[in-house]
Design a protein around this motif. Structure first.
Motif, PDB file in Angstrom:
ATOM      1  N   ARG A  22       7.779  -9.481  14.134  1.00 42.23           N
ATOM      2  CA  ARG A  22       8.230  -8.462  13.123  1.00 42.23           C
ATOM      3  C   ARG A  22       7.822  -8.841  11.856  1.00 42.23           C
ATOM      4  O   ARG A  22       7.787 -10.111  11.619  1.00 42.23           O
ATOM      5  CB  ARG A  22       9.587  -8.069  12.871  1.00 42.23           C
TER       6      ARG A  22
ATOM      7  N   ASP B 286      10.096  -3.844   6.570  1.00 43.38           N
ATOM      8  CA  ASP B 286       9.947  -4.437   7.660  1.00 43.38           C
ATOM      9  C   ASP B 286       8.971  -3.613   8.626  1.00 43.38           C
ATOM     10  O   ASP B 286       9.077  -2.343   8.344  1.00 43.38           O
ATOM     11  CB  ASP B 286      11.105  -4.917   8.435  1.00 43.38           C
TER      12      ASP B 286
ATOM     13  N   THR C  30       9.757  -9.357   1.281  1.00 42.36           N
ATOM     14  CA  THR C  30      10.818  -9.124   0.499  1.00 42.36           C
ATOM     15  C   THR C  30      10.453  -9.809  -1.106  1.00 42.36           C
ATOM     16  O   THR C  30       9.392 -10.208  -1.183  1.00 42.36           O
ATOM     17  CB  THR C  30      12.122 -10.230   0.986  1.00 42.36           C
TER      18      THR C  30
ATOM     19  N   THR D 103       8.505 -13.089  12.031  1.00 39.62           N
ATOM     20  CA  THR D 103       9.866 -13.415  12.763  1.00 39.62           C
ATOM     21  C   THR D 103       9.302 -14.023  14.122  1.00 39.62           C
ATOM     22  O   THR D 103       8.206 -13.758  14.355  1.00 39.62           O
ATOM     23  CB  THR D 103      10.905 -12.241  12.873  1.00 39.62           C
TER      24      THR D 103
ATOM     25  N   ALA E 256      13.183  -4.966   0.100  1.00 35.88           N
ATOM     26  CA  ALA E 256      12.688  -5.511   1.640  1.00 35.88           C
ATOM     27  C   ALA E 256      11.854  -4.262   2.176  1.00 35.88           C
ATOM     28  O   ALA E 256      12.455  -3.079   2.178  1.00 35.88           O
ATOM     29  CB  ALA E 256      14.085  -5.941   2.188  1.00 35.88           C
TER      30      ALA E 256
ATOM     31  N   TRP F  86       7.979  -9.166   7.693  1.00 38.23           N
ATOM     32  CA  TRP F  86       8.859  -8.480   6.748  1.00 38.23           C
ATOM     33  C   TRP F  86       8.154  -8.909   5.463  1.00 38.23           C
ATOM     34  O   TRP F  86       7.329  -9.898   5.306  1.00 38.23           O
ATOM     35  CB  TRP F  86      10.094  -9.277   6.749  1.00 38.23           C
TER      36      TRP F  86
END
Length: 73
Positions: free
Chosen positions: A32, A57, A36, A28, A55, A34
């Motif tokens: 961050r 994070d 998925t 992000t 998901a 992540w």
């Protein structure tokens, strides 16, 4: 010719994608990390597994790699 800025996280992102090909890796704008994926299908019944993790994070790529390693066992 315009110079493009290289994102220092792109190499790490590529490594994570190669190591965990069923996962999409996202960073992000707040740095961050992540991961998925689509829900897991039970090969015997061909139904989606309700308790599968879709998901994750983390604050760092290393944390995400460790989490993915736990989930993909």
């Amino acid at each position: 010719m315009a110079r493009t800025k290289k994102d220092p996280n792109q190499q790490t992102k590529a490594e994570l994608r190669a190591e965990f090909p069923r996962w999409s890796i996202i960073i992000t704008n707040r740095d961050r990390w992540w991961a998925t994926r689509y829900p897991v299908e039970d090969p015997a019944t061909r139904r989606l597994v309700d308790h599968s993790v879709t998901a994750l994070d983390a604050d760092t790529a290393e944390e995400l790699r460790a989490m993915l390693g736990e989930v993909d066992r």
